[in-house]
Enzyme design. Sequence first.
Site, PDB file in Angstrom:
ATOM      1  N   VAL A  31      39.654  47.287  42.122  1.00  0.00           N
ATOM      2  CA  VAL A  31      39.643  46.471  43.344  1.00  0.00           C
ATOM      3  C   VAL A  31      39.486  44.995  42.990  1.00  0.00           C
ATOM      4  O   VAL A  31      40.143  44.125  43.570  1.00  0.00           O
ATOM      5  CB  VAL A  31      38.543  46.941  44.323  1.00  0.00           C
ATOM      6  CG1 VAL A  31      38.471  46.037  45.543  1.00  0.00           C
ATOM      7  CG2 VAL A  31      38.811  48.380  44.762  1.00  0.00           C
ATOM      8  N   CYS A  32      38.641  44.698  42.005  1.00  0.00           N
ATOM      9  CA  CYS A  32      38.430  43.310  41.582  1.00  0.00           C
ATOM     10  C   CYS A  32      39.714  42.719  41.006  1.00  0.00           C
ATOM     11  O   CYS A  32      40.064  41.567  41.278  1.00  0.00           O
ATOM     12  CB  CYS A  32      37.316  43.227  40.548  1.00  0.00           C
ATOM     13  SG  CYS A  32      35.728  43.849  41.139  1.00  0.00           S
ATOM     14  N   ASP A  33      40.413  43.505  40.219  1.00  0.00           N
ATOM     15  CA  ASP A  33      41.698  43.113  39.650  1.00  0.00           C
ATOM     16  C   ASP A  33      42.670  42.783  40.786  1.00  0.00           C
ATOM     17  O   ASP A  33      43.287  41.714  40.797  1.00  0.00           O
ATOM     18  CB  ASP A  33      42.217  44.267  38.780  1.00  0.00           C
ATOM     19  CG  ASP A  33      43.595  44.015  38.199  1.00  0.00           C
ATOM     20  OD1 ASP A  33      43.691  43.867  36.977  1.00  0.00           O
ATOM     21  OD2 ASP A  33      44.585  43.996  38.977  1.00  0.00           O
TER      22      ASP A  33
END
Length: 165
Positions: A58-60
């Site tokens: 999700v951060c990516d």
Amino acid sequence: MAITFKGNPVTILGNQVNVGDKAPDFTVLANDLSEVTLADSKGKVRIISVVPSVDTGVCDEQTRRFNEEASKLDGVEILTISVDLPFAQKRWCAAAGVDKVSVLSDHRDLSFGKNYGIAIEELRLLARGVFVVDSSDTVTYVEYVPEVTNHPNYEAALEAAKAAK
């Protein structure tokens, strides 16, 4: 506000920031280990995208999304802040082709995380969130994502940045 990580409640350090507040200052590190503060982008509208680690799905996606949107937002600076080491951030940015946002590390002392009330005590990570700060350093948009593994509301943050100009 209650924040969970994989469904489990976590303790958040610092005080929550609200719309209308003067944006708290912070000191984080760039990929070359130089210090970066809020004042370094004074006079600009800023989107501050907060992620636990760029090495997770999700951060990516969140960091890539704001990198894609950056070219459509004249006069808006986008900062992505995590507690990843600056060396890891630099390597990730090169591999991901992320070159339009500043990816910064709060690893040293959690200055950003504590000042914005988004540091997770148990994990020494930052929770997920998005802040928009206008050119006069006033917070105009705040999203603390209640479940850290979920995406933020990208459209609302982008609209807030456009409205803050």
